[in-house]
Scaffold this motif. Structure first.
Motif, mmCIF file in Angstrom:
data_model
loop_
_atom_site.group_PDB
_atom_site.id
_atom_site.type_symbol
_atom_site.label_atom_id
_atom_site.label_comp_id
_atom_site.label_asym_id
_atom_site.label_seq_id
_atom_site.Cartn_x
_atom_site.Cartn_y
_atom_site.Cartn_z
ATOM 1 N N VAL A 188 -6.493 2.960 -1.544
ATOM 2 C CA VAL A 188 -6.343 1.835 -2.548
ATOM 3 C C VAL A 188 -7.545 1.238 -2.538
ATOM 4 O O VAL A 188 -8.494 1.052 -1.781
ATOM 5 N N ALA A 189 -7.865 0.717 -3.956
ATOM 6 C CA ALA A 189 -9.288 0.244 -4.409
ATOM 7 C C ALA A 189 -9.351 -1.234 -4.288
ATOM 8 O O ALA A 189 -8.244 -1.892 -4.071
ATOM 9 N N HIS A 190 -10.389 -1.644 -4.164
ATOM 10 C CA HIS A 190 -10.795 -3.144 -4.211
ATOM 11 C C HIS A 190 -10.167 -3.670 -5.496
ATOM 12 O O HIS A 190 -10.606 -3.096 -6.660
ATOM 13 N N ALA A 191 -9.551 -4.630 -5.362
ATOM 14 C CA ALA A 191 -8.952 -5.454 -6.801
ATOM 15 C C ALA A 191 -10.349 -6.043 -7.295
ATOM 16 O O ALA A 191 -10.852 -6.731 -6.607
ATOM 17 N N LEU A 192 -10.389 -5.990 -8.791
ATOM 18 C CA LEU A 192 -11.426 -6.812 -9.310
ATOM 19 C C LEU A 192 -10.889 -7.625 -10.403
ATOM 20 O O LEU A 192 -10.099 -6.972 -11.292
ATOM 21 N N SER A 193 -11.673 -8.601 -10.868
ATOM 22 C CA SER A 193 -11.287 -9.508 -12.043
ATOM 23 C C SER A 193 -11.659 -8.549 -13.118
ATOM 24 O O SER A 193 -12.716 -7.909 -13.020
ATOM 25 N N THR A 194 -10.697 -8.886 -14.241
ATOM 26 C CA THR A 194 -11.236 -7.984 -15.697
ATOM 27 C C THR A 194 -12.369 -9.009 -16.226
ATOM 28 O O THR A 194 -12.782 -8.398 -17.458
ATOM 29 N N HIS A 195 -12.790 -10.010 -15.874
ATOM 30 C CA HIS A 195 -13.600 -10.874 -16.442
ATOM 31 C C HIS A 195 -14.409 -11.558 -15.508
ATOM 32 O O HIS A 195 -14.325 -11.488 -13.942
ATOM 33 N N PHE A 228 -12.414 -21.693 -4.035
ATOM 34 C CA PHE A 228 -11.311 -20.911 -4.428
ATOM 35 C C PHE A 228 -11.945 -20.406 -6.105
ATOM 36 O O PHE A 228 -12.888 -20.924 -6.388
ATOM 37 N N ASN A 229 -10.697 -19.589 -6.601
ATOM 38 C CA ASN A 229 -11.396 -19.090 -7.587
ATOM 39 C C ASN A 229 -9.971 -18.715 -8.397
ATOM 40 O O ASN A 229 -8.898 -18.828 -7.946
ATOM 41 N N SER A 230 -9.770 -18.429 -9.676
ATOM 42 C CA SER A 230 -8.388 -17.951 -10.295
ATOM 43 C C SER A 230 -9.165 -16.462 -11.196
ATOM 44 O O SER A 230 -10.090 -16.449 -11.598
ATOM 45 N N ALA A 231 -8.043 -15.609 -11.314
ATOM 46 C CA ALA A 231 -8.662 -14.487 -11.850
ATOM 47 C C ALA A 231 -7.191 -13.488 -12.530
ATOM 48 O O ALA A 231 -6.395 -13.704 -11.913
ATOM 49 N N THR A 232 -7.632 -12.660 -13.460
ATOM 50 C CA THR A 232 -6.735 -11.653 -13.830
ATOM 51 C C THR A 232 -7.519 -10.326 -13.310
ATOM 52 O O THR A 232 -8.414 -10.008 -13.434
ATOM 53 N N PHE A 233 -6.485 -9.905 -12.334
ATOM 54 C CA PHE A 233 -7.189 -8.625 -11.392
ATOM 55 C C PHE A 233 -6.403 -7.369 -11.889
ATOM 56 O O PHE A 233 -5.359 -7.179 -12.514
ATOM 57 N N TYR A 234 -7.348 -6.454 -11.653
ATOM 58 C CA TYR A 234 -7.024 -4.794 -12.120
ATOM 59 C C TYR A 234 -6.792 -4.329 -10.794
ATOM 60 O O TYR A 234 -7.914 -4.525 -9.757
ATOM 61 N N ARG A 235 -5.707 -3.864 -10.077
ATOM 62 C CA ARG A 235 -5.627 -3.482 -9.256
ATOM 63 C C ARG A 235 -4.950 -1.817 -9.240
ATOM 64 O O ARG A 235 -4.266 -1.494 -10.119
ATOM 65 N N TYR A 236 -5.472 -0.994 -8.226
ATOM 66 C CA TYR A 236 -5.399 0.347 -8.208
ATOM 67 C C TYR A 236 -5.068 0.981 -6.972
ATOM 68 O O TYR A 236 -5.823 0.659 -5.902
ATOM 69 N N ALA A 237 -4.104 1.735 -7.036
ATOM 70 C CA ALA A 237 -3.965 2.750 -5.702
ATOM 71 C C ALA A 237 -3.334 4.275 -6.384
ATOM 72 O O ALA A 237 -2.578 4.236 -7.158
ATOM 73 N N THR A 238 -3.736 5.000 -5.179
ATOM 74 C CA THR A 238 -3.004 6.422 -5.678
ATOM 75 C C THR A 238 -2.351 7.015 -4.461
ATOM 76 O O THR A 238 -2.778 6.725 -3.296
ATOM 77 N N LEU A 239 -1.321 7.589 -4.677
ATOM 78 C CA LEU A 239 -0.535 8.128 -3.583
ATOM 79 C C LEU A 239 -0.570 9.554 -3.648
ATOM 80 O O LEU A 239 -0.200 10.209 -5.039
ATOM 81 N N GLY A 240 -0.809 10.454 -2.821
ATOM 82 C CA GLY A 240 -1.028 12.155 -3.028
ATOM 83 C C GLY A 240 0.480 12.418 -2.509
ATOM 84 O O GLY A 240 0.521 12.428 -1.060
ATOM 85 N N VAL A 241 1.403 12.795 -3.334
ATOM 86 C CA VAL A 241 2.734 13.187 -2.789
ATOM 87 C C VAL A 241 2.677 14.508 -1.927
ATOM 88 O O VAL A 241 3.420 14.440 -1.023
ATOM 89 N N HIS A 242 1.871 15.533 -2.260
ATOM 90 C CA HIS A 242 1.577 16.593 -1.400
ATOM 91 C C HIS A 242 1.223 16.284 -0.129
ATOM 92 O O HIS A 242 1.859 17.072 0.856
ATOM 93 N N GLN A 243 0.205 15.209 0.147
ATOM 94 C CA GLN A 243 -0.056 14.687 1.354
ATOM 95 C C GLN A 243 0.924 14.134 2.194
ATOM 96 O O GLN A 243 1.272 14.319 3.373
ATOM 97 N N LEU A 244 1.758 13.211 1.532
ATOM 98 C CA LEU A 244 2.725 12.759 1.957
ATOM 99 C C LEU A 244 3.881 13.560 2.485
ATOM 100 O O LEU A 244 4.505 13.439 3.468
ATOM 101 N N GLN A 245 4.269 14.400 1.717
ATOM 102 C CA GLN A 245 5.052 15.566 2.029
ATOM 103 C C GLN A 245 4.658 16.289 3.252
ATOM 104 O O GLN A 245 5.552 16.609 4.319
ATOM 105 N N GLU A 246 3.274 16.532 3.379
ATOM 106 C CA GLU A 246 3.006 17.224 4.675
ATOM 107 C C GLU A 246 3.067 16.265 5.867
ATOM 108 O O GLU A 246 3.580 16.831 7.008
ATOM 109 N N ASN A 247 2.946 14.917 5.738
ATOM 110 C CA ASN A 247 2.907 14.178 6.938
ATOM 111 C C ASN A 247 4.338 13.825 7.162
ATOM 112 O O ASN A 247 4.769 13.438 8.373
ATOM 113 N N LEU A 248 5.317 13.648 6.355
ATOM 114 C CA LEU A 248 6.848 13.702 6.771
ATOM 115 C C LEU A 248 7.864 14.945 6.834
ATOM 116 O O LEU A 248 8.716 14.605 7.491
#
Length: 383
Positions: A188-195, A228-248
């Motif tokens: 999971v990446a740090h979410a950052l505001s686009t602005h 406080f602040n307000s923002a439009t965030f870009y959020r990103y996460a990646t899931l390795g299906v092959h690793q998940l299969q190995e774990n499960l």
């Protein structure tokens, strides 16, 4: 030849109103400088925890994972009331079950580990089940004899298999016992505001309801400030299906977990100061790209910050569409499958549709991901 790999990249644009989702040690909303501009930031740890909690809401309590220093206490709770054990015998057996793991003890609390451990509650149930029918016999043994008997139970082995989905997704690292380590399937990446974002201050007062204003001053019972602040965030996460299969070790569980993670990550949001700001929103855009080469974070779409006095989301859509198209053409690595859920975006609708495809309802997107993962696990192809 390397083993087949499949990555599910989650790209989300989400606007959050005045809020303090994730603060630093001074109470200030976390920030980062990116592209020469100060951005609002939510740490990966904060959003990962929010996603893990959201994911766990769909799991029965007894089947959930937990992250805690109190493994001995949890084992003792499972032993209590069994086979007529006394409280002292329960504590002794619980400590004996943990000892073979070689986990360092807390300097402050002897019955706690020095660091947080992540494991499934059912794994503890299975460990306690190893003592079934002989708890009193073991409890009556001397210290050395008990230690030798517990060694035969291979406690570490039972914590190294049968992982719940949460551990399979987010992994586990135990420095003292590498055999307990589980490689995370999710990043999971740090979410950052686009602005660019500026921090603001809310000056608040609280009234003492019981103050007699006829004889006392009429001032507030408490005053303070919260940032406080307000923002439009870009959020990103990646899931390795092959690793998940190995774990499960189960194709069905892997496809189901991938789909449920998409739903949980999308709907999750950190809870910092939620009572004061009621900041929970849903995203403008959920973009999912399935890739067989490598995960690709599209945050570079916002290296040049969006600047607008008439809304941020529409331009953020355009930037993301352009970045996905540019990367695909420049590197020759278009996603194997692109799916998206989004609301109408006005003048840039055609550009967005060309890059992301037509919007589909989010429940349908989740099912499409489940089907695509199951198909890839069965045939090695993404459809």
């Amino acid at each position: 030849m390397s083993a087949p790999r499949l990555f599910i990249c989650h790209h989300i644009l989400q606007s959050v109103p005045p809020s303090n989702l994730n603060r630093d040690d001074s109470g200030t909303p976390k920030q980062a400088v990116y592209g020469g501009a100060k951005r609002a930031r939510v740490s990966s740890q904060a959003w990962k925890r929010a996603a893990r909690i959201s994911f766990a809401e769909g799991v029965p309590e007894a089947d959930r994972a937990t992250r805690t220093k109190r493994i001995t206490e949890l084992l003792a709770a499972r032993l209590t009331g069994k086979e007529g054990l006394t409280e002292q015998q329960v504590e002794r057996l619980a400590a004996a079950l943990v000892e073979p793991l070689g986990i360092k003890k807390s300097a402050k609390q002897d019955d706690q580990s020095a660091y947080l451990l992540f494991f499934g509650r059912p794994q503890l149930d299975r460990i306690v089940g190893l003592l079934e029918g002989r708890m009193r016999q073991l409890a009556d043994l001397g210290d050395e004899a008990l230690k030798e008997e517990i060694k035969q139970l291979s406690i570490a082995e039972h914590l190294s298999k049968g992982h719940p989905a949460e551990v399979a997704l987010f992994g586990r690292m135990v420095a003292d016992l590498p055999s307990l380590n589980v490689d995370a399937a999710v990043q999971v990446a740090h979410a950052l505001s686009t602005h660019p974002v500026q921090t603001e201050f809310d000056y608040y007062t609280a009234v003492d309801d019981e103050k007699d204003r006829k004889v006392e001053d009429a001032g507030a019972g408490m005053i303070g400030t919260v940032e406080f602040n307000s923002a439009t965030f870009y959020r990103y996460a990646t899931l390795g299906v092959h690793q998940l299969q190995e774990n499960l070790s189960s194709a069905e569980a892997t496809a189901d977990t991938a789909a449920r993670f998409l739903d949980a990550f999308t709907r999750s949001i950190p809870s910092g100061h939620q009572t004061s700001f009621a900041h929970r929103t849903l995203p403008h855009l959920v973009l999912v790209t399935l890739r067989t080469d490598q995960p690709v974070n599209l945050v570079s779409a916002y290296e040049k910050p969006v600047r607008s006095r008439d809304g941020i989301a529409e331009e953020s859509f355009t930037r993301l569409a352009d970045e996905l198209t540019t990367i695909s053409e420049t590197w020759g690595t278009a996603p194997a499958l692109t799916l998206a859920t989004y609301a109408p975006v006005g003048a840039v609708q055609d550009k967005v549709t060309d890059a992301f495809g037509s919007s589909i309802p989010f429940p349908q997107l989740v099912e499409r991901v489940r089907t695509a993962v199951a198909g890839w696990l069965a045939s090695g192809e993404v459809r």
